[in-house]
Design a protein around this motif. Structure first.
Motif, PDB file in Angstrom:
ATOM      1  N   UNK A 115      -6.363  22.845  27.875  1.00 26.21           N
ATOM      2  CA  UNK A 115      -6.368  21.422  28.220  1.00 26.21           C
ATOM      3  C   UNK A 115      -5.995  20.599  26.990  1.00 26.21           C
ATOM      4  N   UNK A 116      -4.919  19.817  27.085  1.00 29.06           N
ATOM      5  CA  UNK A 116      -4.474  18.965  25.983  1.00 29.06           C
ATOM      6  C   UNK A 116      -5.119  17.588  26.139  1.00 29.06           C
ATOM      7  N   UNK A 117      -6.268  17.393  25.525  1.00 23.52           N
ATOM      8  CA  UNK A 117      -6.974  16.119  25.696  1.00 23.52           C
ATOM      9  C   UNK A 117      -6.447  15.030  24.768  1.00 23.52           C
ATOM     10  N   UNK A 118      -5.475  15.377  23.904  1.00 24.82           N
ATOM     11  CA  UNK A 118      -4.754  14.326  23.178  1.00 24.82           C
ATOM     12  C   UNK A 118      -3.823  13.612  24.152  1.00 24.82           C
ATOM     13  N   UNK A 119      -3.143  14.375  24.995  1.00 28.18           N
ATOM     14  CA  UNK A 119      -2.194  13.809  25.939  1.00 28.18           C
ATOM     15  C   UNK A 119      -2.900  12.942  26.982  1.00 28.18           C
ATOM     16  N   UNK A 120      -4.052  13.378  27.450  1.00 30.99           N
ATOM     17  CA  UNK A 120      -4.762  12.628  28.493  1.00 30.99           C
ATOM     18  C   UNK A 120      -5.507  11.415  27.961  1.00 30.99           C
ATOM     19  N   UNK A 121      -5.724  11.376  26.650  1.00 32.44           N
ATOM     20  CA  UNK A 121      -6.496  10.279  26.066  1.00 32.44           C
ATOM     21  C   UNK A 121      -7.972  10.587  25.946  1.00 32.44           C
ATOM     22  N   UNK A 122      -8.398  11.747  26.465  1.00 31.57           N
ATOM     23  CA  UNK A 122      -9.823  12.084  26.447  1.00 31.57           C
ATOM     24  C   UNK A 122     -10.348  12.291  25.035  1.00 31.57           C
ATOM     25  N   UNK A 123      -9.495  12.770  24.123  1.00 31.36           N
ATOM     26  CA  UNK A 123      -9.948  12.991  22.745  1.00 31.36           C
ATOM     27  C   UNK A 123     -10.294  11.669  22.075  1.00 31.36           C
ATOM     28  N   UNK A 329      -7.124   4.790  11.575  1.00 29.56           N
ATOM     29  CA  UNK A 329      -8.285   5.419  12.200  1.00 29.56           C
ATOM     30  C   UNK A 329      -9.401   4.389  12.288  1.00 29.56           C
ATOM     31  N   UNK A 330      -9.394   3.681  13.409  1.00 32.48           N
ATOM     32  CA  UNK A 330     -10.297   2.540  13.558  1.00 32.48           C
ATOM     33  C   UNK A 330     -10.896   2.532  14.965  1.00 32.48           C
ATOM     34  N   UNK A 331     -12.215   2.332  15.081  1.00 26.43           N
ATOM     35  CA  UNK A 331     -12.837   2.319  16.414  1.00 26.43           C
ATOM     36  C   UNK A 331     -12.464   1.062  17.182  1.00 26.43           C
ATOM     37  N   UNK A 332     -12.120   1.245  18.455  1.00 29.02           N
ATOM     38  CA  UNK A 332     -11.752   0.126  19.322  1.00 29.02           C
ATOM     39  C   UNK A 332     -12.520   0.270  20.629  1.00 29.02           C
ATOM     40  N   UNK A 333     -13.366  -0.685  20.973  1.00 37.06           N
ATOM     41  CA  UNK A 333     -14.180  -0.558  22.191  1.00 37.06           C
ATOM     42  C   UNK A 333     -13.372  -0.234  23.440  1.00 37.06           C
ATOM     43  N   UNK A 334     -12.204  -0.851  23.566  1.00 38.77           N
ATOM     44  CA  UNK A 334     -11.384  -0.620  24.751  1.00 38.77           C
ATOM     45  C   UNK A 334     -10.948   0.823  24.912  1.00 38.77           C
ATOM     46  N   UNK A 335     -10.910   1.561  23.805  1.00 40.34           N
ATOM     47  CA  UNK A 335     -10.475   2.953  23.872  1.00 40.34           C
ATOM     48  C   UNK A 335     -11.575   3.894  24.352  1.00 40.34           C
ATOM     49  N   UNK A 336     -12.727   3.357  24.734  1.00 43.95           N
ATOM     50  CA  UNK A 336     -13.707   4.193  25.418  1.00 43.95           C
ATOM     51  C   UNK A 336     -13.220   4.521  26.832  1.00 43.95           C
ATOM     52  N   UNK A 337     -12.283   3.727  27.319  1.00 46.70           N
ATOM     53  CA  UNK A 337     -11.641   3.974  28.613  1.00 46.70           C
ATOM     54  C   UNK A 337     -10.502   4.974  28.402  1.00 46.70           C
ATOM     55  N   UNK A 338     -10.487   6.044  29.170  1.00 46.96           N
ATOM     56  CA  UNK A 338      -9.512   7.121  28.969  1.00 46.96           C
ATOM     57  C   UNK A 338      -8.078   6.636  29.120  1.00 46.96           C
ATOM     58  N   UNK A 339      -7.812   5.798  30.108  1.00 48.42           N
ATOM     59  CA  UNK A 339      -6.444   5.335  30.318  1.00 48.42           C
ATOM     60  C   UNK A 339      -5.974   4.468  29.156  1.00 48.42           C
ATOM     61  N   UNK A 340      -6.843   3.602  28.675  1.00 54.86           N
ATOM     62  CA  UNK A 340      -6.497   2.797  27.498  1.00 54.86           C
ATOM     63  C   UNK A 340      -6.250   3.702  26.303  1.00 54.86           C
ATOM     64  N   UNK A 341      -7.089   4.708  26.154  1.00 54.24           N
ATOM     65  CA  UNK A 341      -6.939   5.638  25.036  1.00 54.24           C
ATOM     66  C   UNK A 341      -5.621   6.406  25.136  1.00 54.24           C
ATOM     67  N   UNK A 342      -5.242   6.795  26.343  1.00 53.93           N
ATOM     68  CA  UNK A 342      -3.978   7.514  26.532  1.00 53.93           C
ATOM     69  C   UNK A 342      -2.798   6.635  26.106  1.00 53.93           C
ATOM     70  N   UNK A 343      -2.817   5.388  26.515  1.00 53.51           N
ATOM     71  CA  UNK A 343      -1.745   4.464  26.149  1.00 53.51           C
ATOM     72  C   UNK A 343      -1.717   4.242  24.632  1.00 53.51           C
ATOM     73  N   UNK A 344      -2.902   4.167  24.029  1.00 50.05           N
ATOM     74  CA  UNK A 344      -2.969   3.976  22.574  1.00 50.05           C
ATOM     75  C   UNK A 344      -2.380   5.175  21.842  1.00 50.05           C
TER      76      UNK A 344
END
Length: 349
Positions: A115-123, A329-344
């Motif tokens: 499972x590539x969780x970098x691609x999905x944004x899960x990482x 490498x900075x924490x962003x609250x919106x990136x707790x959402x997987x889809x937002x994280x994937x786009x980022x």
């Protein structure tokens, strides 16, 4: 031989405490890079010396960060010669530790399972969930767990590493006993991947290699991100000119080169995103005005970053923010959402 002439990128850093990320002198590490020509950099430094009336041979960032020289700092940050030719990579040190813990356990487990969780944004989402929500769930016990992980990563020998890993496991079991914690499932994936820390520890200790790799030093990650960013922007190989530092050894430089040329080794989704680092030349900053400009930007970036950590608006923030690298490498609250994280994640490549 490289067919295309490499882009020369001059770099310097500020706020580096090595792998002591949680109890060092600074909460932020800043790594700045510029692609300006030597003559243009020299002209900038001459102008800054004139504006600050500095007589020193090597003017450092602490000079323009004085309140009385704030106008000069703003002048530098908005100078036309730096537009599109300067970047500041910021590392929130505590977030770096949290991300390293997640990547070296949960992500390794997912990779093992295909499972590539970098691609999905899960990482990215997992790291942000832990950073923002674990302190709410576990309080100071979470900070103690992170400190244990840091001690494990900085262990001097295999015996010490084994002791700290055992401590880390016990600490995690205790936290997981709280069934009401909102990040219990995320922490559970970290716990499930703890066995992968053994191979990472060997790299940290230098077992089977020429030296310790020190993957917790933010400088190594920042250099890699800098090369990848400028390589992507320019479409050219990159040559780094860096202020002399003992951490950029030939072994570590070769390691960065290999990582950049074969990013698919980290995640299949990075296939085709290779870039070339042709060389890293370590210089005395006194002899290279480009590195001196990078020093001023790095120092400013660190101060602005620390103000962001403490949630205070620094007067130089509006001028610096346009230069901040999207790969920071900075924490962003919106990136707790997987889809937002994937786009980022996609936006970084």
């Amino acid at each position: 031989m490289t067919a295309t002439a490499p882009l020369v990128v001059a770099c310097d850093e500020s706020g580096n405490d090595g792998e002591n990320l949680l109890s060092g002198r600074s909460t932020v590490f800043a790594h700045a890079s510029v692609t300006v020509a030597p003559d243009d950099a020299a002209a900038l430094m001459d102008e800054i010396r004139g504006r600050t009336r500095s007589q020193t041979t090597e003017l450092k960032s602490k000079t323009i960060l004085q309140p009385r020289h704030q106008a000069t700092a703003k002048w530098l940050l908005s100078h036309p010669s730096l537009e599109g030719c300067a970047s500041v990579h910021l590392t929130h040190k505590k977030y770096f530790v949290v991300s390293k813990l997640f990547d070296s356990t949960a992500e390794e487990l997912a990779h093992e399972l295909g499972d590539d969780i970098y691609e999905t944004g899960a990482a990215l989402a997992g790291a942000n969930l832990l950073f923002f929500l674990a302190p709410q769930s576990y309080g100071t016990a979470w900070d103690r767990l992170l400190m244990t992980f840091q001690r494990f990563m900085r262990a001097k020998d295999a015996v010490h590493a084994h002791e700290e890993l055992a401590h880390l496991i016990r600490s995690m079991v205790t936290l997981l006993s709280d069934k009401d914690a909102v990040v219990r499932d995320v922490l559970g994936t970290v716990f499930a991947g703890l066995r992968h820390l053994g191979s990472l520890s060997k790299l940290q200790l230098g077992e089977g290699g020429e030296e310790r790799l020190r993957t917790m030093d933010p400088l190594i990650a920042a250099v890699g991100a800098t090369v990848r960013s400028w390589g992507s922007i320019s479409g050219r190989p990159v040559e780094v000119v860096h202020d002399a530092t003992k951490e950029l050894t030939p072994v570590k430089i070769e390691w960065v080169k290999q990582f950049l040329s074969h990013p698919e080794g980290v995640a299949p989704s990075r296939q085709g995103l290779a870039c070339e680092l042709t060389d890293v030349r370590l210089v005395d900053s006194k002899e290279d005005p480009r590195v001196q400009v990078a020093d001023l930007l790095a120092g400013t970036g660190r101060i602005v970053g620390e103000s962001m950590v403490s949630e205070h608006q620094h007067p130089l923030s509006p001028s610096l923010i346009p230069m901040v690298s999207g790969a920071s490498l900075w924490p962003i609250p919106g990136n707790m959402n997987v889809e937002n994280a994937r786009k980022a994640m996609l936006s970084q490549f």
